[in-house]
Write a protein that holds these residues in place. Sequence first.
Motif, PDB file in Angstrom:
ATOM      1  N   HIS A  52     -17.517   8.777  69.657  1.00  0.00           N
ATOM      2  CA  HIS A  52     -17.036   9.428  68.427  1.00  0.00           C
ATOM      3  C   HIS A  52     -15.653  10.336  68.805  1.00  0.00           C
ATOM      4  O   HIS A  52     -15.124  10.605  67.629  1.00  0.00           O
ATOM      5  N   ILE A  76     -12.718   8.971  67.270  1.00  0.00           N
ATOM      6  CA  ILE A  76     -12.340   9.292  65.607  1.00  0.00           C
ATOM      7  C   ILE A  76     -12.031  10.712  65.377  1.00  0.00           C
ATOM      8  O   ILE A  76     -11.031  11.026  64.961  1.00  0.00           O
ATOM      9  N   LYS A  90      -8.208  11.928  64.460  1.00  0.00           N
ATOM     10  CA  LYS A  90      -8.275  12.381  63.008  1.00  0.00           C
ATOM     11  C   LYS A  90      -8.590  13.557  62.612  1.00  0.00           C
ATOM     12  O   LYS A  90      -8.557  13.837  61.366  1.00  0.00           O
ATOM     13  N   ALA A 142     -16.922  13.336  63.097  1.00  0.00           N
ATOM     14  CA  ALA A 142     -16.635  11.674  62.929  1.00  0.00           C
ATOM     15  C   ALA A 142     -17.165  10.897  62.051  1.00  0.00           C
ATOM     16  O   ALA A 142     -16.895  10.003  61.621  1.00  0.00           O
ATOM     17  N   GLU A 183     -15.231   8.788  59.196  1.00  0.00           N
ATOM     18  CA  GLU A 183     -15.408   7.411  59.193  1.00  0.00           C
ATOM     19  C   GLU A 183     -16.118   7.170  57.707  1.00  0.00           C
ATOM     20  O   GLU A 183     -15.737   6.032  57.134  1.00  0.00           O
ATOM     21  N   ARG A 210     -13.468   7.112  55.341  1.00  0.00           N
ATOM     22  CA  ARG A 210     -12.378   5.739  55.564  1.00  0.00           C
ATOM     23  C   ARG A 210     -13.048   4.707  54.912  1.00  0.00           C
ATOM     24  O   ARG A 210     -12.268   3.880  54.026  1.00  0.00           O
ATOM     25  N   GLN A 243     -17.786   2.120  62.096  1.00  0.00           N
ATOM     26  CA  GLN A 243     -17.576   2.407  63.599  1.00  0.00           C
ATOM     27  C   GLN A 243     -18.502   3.181  64.355  1.00  0.00           C
ATOM     28  O   GLN A 243     -19.079   2.977  65.267  1.00  0.00           O
TER      29      GLN A 243
END
Length: 359
Positions: free
Chosen positions: A146, A149, A153, A189, A193, A196, A210
């Motif tokens: 993780h 990510i 980000k 994370a 995600e 996203r 992911q």
Amino acid sequence: MNWLRKIGYFSAFIIPALTILGFYLGGIANLSTLIFVYALIPAIDAAVGRDQTNLSKEAVKSITNDYYYRFITYCWTYFQIAFLIWAVWAASTQSLTIFEWITFTVAVSLSTGGIGITVAHELGHKKSKLERFYSKVLLMTVSYMHFYIEHNKGHHVRVSTPDDPATSRENETFYAFWWRSVSKGYLSAWEIENKRLERKGKSKFSIHNQMIWFTLLPFIFAGFLTASISFYLGQITWIPTIFFFAQSFLAFSLLEAVNYVEHYGLRRKKINDIRYERVAPHHSWNANHMVSNFFLFQLQRHSDHHFNAIKRYQVLDNYENAPQLPAGYPSMILLAHFPPIWFKVMNPKLQKWNNLKPT
């Protein structure tokens, strides 16, 4: 001088080499890796001194594109997979005392965490799909996927703000920070995600998520190691699973110690209700200790990394207007584990920096 630097970055392989040697010598020799990392490297750092030089603008482009520097990180990726498989096999098939088992596990984590996560961090920032894949593979070997990510980000967006779980606060102990960074970083994370996937119109409960894969893959890998070694031994053994997750825990704890050191007490100014000032070199603690920077692929030039996240390790700059650590990461990580000493050393430096920092 350039050829010396090129060779210097291969020094990272000394650490697993000492671990392998210590294992086969047995007993107290298993301490050799720890002594090398936490005593010898700081001593050499002190003797050699700091490297405050920057590459010329003319040299930056050619050295950035020099495949040699990427080749080292690729070599490490394949090496770490082989090294970890050997370590799991060795711990599972050899008779070890409790002392040997503990010191060997710690020594392995100094390679998989201290070097491996550093390489994963470097590769995870790059545009190349191959490099990003290698980053994920390395993080899988320490059960911390993780991070790929959350770091890119989350941390790089929120660094040095109260919203960032990976930024340590003034007077916060490493142990309090560890729990907050590990737990909230993982949850962050998932949130990143899920958002996203929502933007792409895809379900968060799908194979496209992911974080589902990042959570499962270390268990699948540990299961593969356990099944393979059990088959080799002709009986079921859980030692591979225990060793794999033990070294993972120590490896990502080492990462969190680095996180603790890198931004301790530093804050970005809030310019309105929702925005902070742009990330600048003075929002990260910097260290120019030459030898430890070779081992850590110049991660200690962290000020430039946050200012220019996509830059490759070999061309990171030193910034005079960034706060400077009194020693390299190996020494600072040790100090972080002893809060009264850490506060005594770092709080005066932080207060002094707050009175001098750029406006």
